[in-house]
Write a protein that holds these residues in place. Sequence first.
Motif, PDB file in Angstrom:
ATOM      1  N   ASP A  30       0.833  -1.207   0.000  1.00 43.90           N
ATOM      2  CA  ASP A  30       0.000   0.000   0.000  1.00 43.90           C
ATOM      3  C   ASP A  30       0.867   1.256   0.000  1.00 43.90           C
ATOM      4  OD1 ASP A  30      -2.269  -1.555   0.026  1.00 43.90           O
ATOM      5  OD2 ASP A  30      -2.678  -1.291   2.169  1.00 43.90           O
ATOM      6  N   ARG A  31       1.917   1.242   0.795  1.00 39.96           N
ATOM      7  CA  ARG A  31       2.829   2.392   0.850  1.00 39.96           C
ATOM      8  C   ARG A  31       3.498   2.607  -0.501  1.00 39.96           C
ATOM      9  NH1 ARG A  31       4.395   7.100   3.459  1.00 39.96           N
ATOM     10  NH2 ARG A  31       6.662   7.361   3.305  1.00 39.96           N
ATOM     11  N   ARG A  79       2.387   1.727  -3.478  1.00 38.84           N
ATOM     12  CA  ARG A  79       1.412   2.238  -4.441  1.00 38.84           C
ATOM     13  C   ARG A  79       1.155   3.725  -4.208  1.00 38.84           C
ATOM     14  NH1 ARG A  79      -1.069  -1.617  -7.494  1.00 38.84           N
ATOM     15  NH2 ARG A  79      -1.023  -3.795  -6.744  1.00 38.84           N
ATOM     16  N   GLU A  80       1.028   4.108  -2.960  1.00 38.36           N
ATOM     17  CA  GLU A  80       0.797   5.519  -2.627  1.00 38.36           C
ATOM     18  C   GLU A  80       1.961   6.394  -3.075  1.00 38.36           C
ATOM     19  OE1 GLU A  80       1.057   8.176   1.426  1.00 38.36           O
ATOM     20  OE2 GLU A  80       0.141   6.183   1.571  1.00 38.36           O
ATOM     21  N   ARG A  81       3.176   5.957  -2.805  1.00 38.69           N
ATOM     22  CA  ARG A  81       4.351   6.763  -3.159  1.00 38.69           C
ATOM     23  C   ARG A  81       4.603   6.747  -4.671  1.00 38.69           C
ATOM     24  NH1 ARG A  81       5.279  10.654  -0.568  1.00 38.69           N
ATOM     25  NH2 ARG A  81       7.513  10.650  -1.110  1.00 38.69           N
ATOM     26  N   HIS A  86       2.447   9.366  -5.982  1.00 39.21           N
ATOM     27  CA  HIS A  86       3.029  10.666  -5.635  1.00 39.21           C
ATOM     28  C   HIS A  86       4.125  11.065  -6.624  1.00 39.21           C
ATOM     29  CE1 HIS A  86       4.766  13.909  -3.196  1.00 39.21           C
ATOM     30  NE2 HIS A  86       5.942  13.325  -3.390  1.00 39.21           N
TER      31      HIS A  86
END
Length: 333
Positions: free
Chosen positions: A214-215, A217-219, A222
Motif C-alpha cells: 500500500d505504501r 502504491r501511494e508513493r 506521488h
Amino acid sequence: MEIGIFSVGDIKPDPHTGISPTEYQRIHAITRIGKHAEEAGFDVVATGEHHCPPFVPSSPVALLAYLAASTERVILSTATTLITTNDPVRLAEDYATIQHLAHGRHDVMLGRGKDERVYSWFGKNNADGMELAAENYALLRRLWREDTVDWVGEFRAPLRDFTSVPRPLDGVPPFVWHGAERSVGTAELAARYGDGLFVNNLFRRVADFRPLVDRYRERSAHHGHRPVVGVGGQAFVCARSQDAVDEFRPYFNATPSAANGSLEDLVAGTALTVGSPQQVIDKTLSFREHFGDYQRQLFLIDHAGLPLKTVLGQLDLLGAEVLPALRKEPSAV
C-alpha cells in the motif's frame, strides 16, 4: 501476469536419507530446475545471492549466464542481488553482459539481504544499509543511462570520465525490482524511480505484507509512476491434497519455519500452500485481496532438502494444472 519460480539454493539433508547433496550437485540441480521450468511453461526463473553455508548461489551472475545459454524463452532474474555490498560498477557490467547473452530476457531484483554479517565480509557497515542501497543504486542507474559518468559519493572511490561496458542492450537497461519484506525505505526507493516492488510474502501472515505494498502504491502515485508489484509464494502440490501434506511434512519439519507453528498453521496463515492444484490456484488468487492486481508471481520451489526428481515433478504438475488456470483469470492480469 508473469509466473515463475525462484531458488534460494540451500543445501539441506533429505530427512528420509539424512544425505545432503554436494555443492556440485546442488549447483547443477539449480540449473536443471531453471531449464525444466522453461519446459514446463513458466515465464521467469530467479536465483538468490548468499555468501555463507548452507547456501551455494554466491554468484548469481554465473548461474544466470549459464541459464542464458541453456534456455530460449524464460526471463532470467535475481532474487535478490545485494545492492549494499556489491560494487555498482561491477553490477552494471555483469548484468548488462547477461542482458546481451540472454537477448534481453533479463531483469534484476535488488535488495539488502537478511544476513548482516555480509556487510563486514565486504568491508561495509550494516548501520549504513539504507544509505548504501540508495547511493549504490543511484550510481548504478547513471552507469546504465549515461555514456560517461563523473561521480563522487560517500561509500566508494570517485569515478571520472568512466564508461561502463557493455552498454545496455539497445540502450535500454534491465528492468529493476526492489525486493523487501517490511522496509519502507526500499518501497520508497522503488516508487521514486518507477521501478517494481517485489514483496517477499513468505513465512509470515500474508496480511502482514499489505502495508508495504500500500505504501509503495501511494508513493508511486506521488512520484507519477505506475506501480509494478511482484509477490512471492511457496507451493507443494500433489493430485490429492493429503498426499501433498504427507509427502511435504518431513521436509517442513526440518525447516526453521516449523518453530513458528505446525504445517497446518502455516498453510492457514501464510502464503505456503500444500495441497491439490486447485488449492494452489485458490490460495494464489487470494493474494489479490491483499495486494490488488499484480504483475509477477514467483514460487519458492526447491528448498528444505527436496530431491531434484521431486522438484522437477512439482514443476510439471504446476505447469500442467496451475499455470493455465492462473493465466485465464482476467482479474489476475
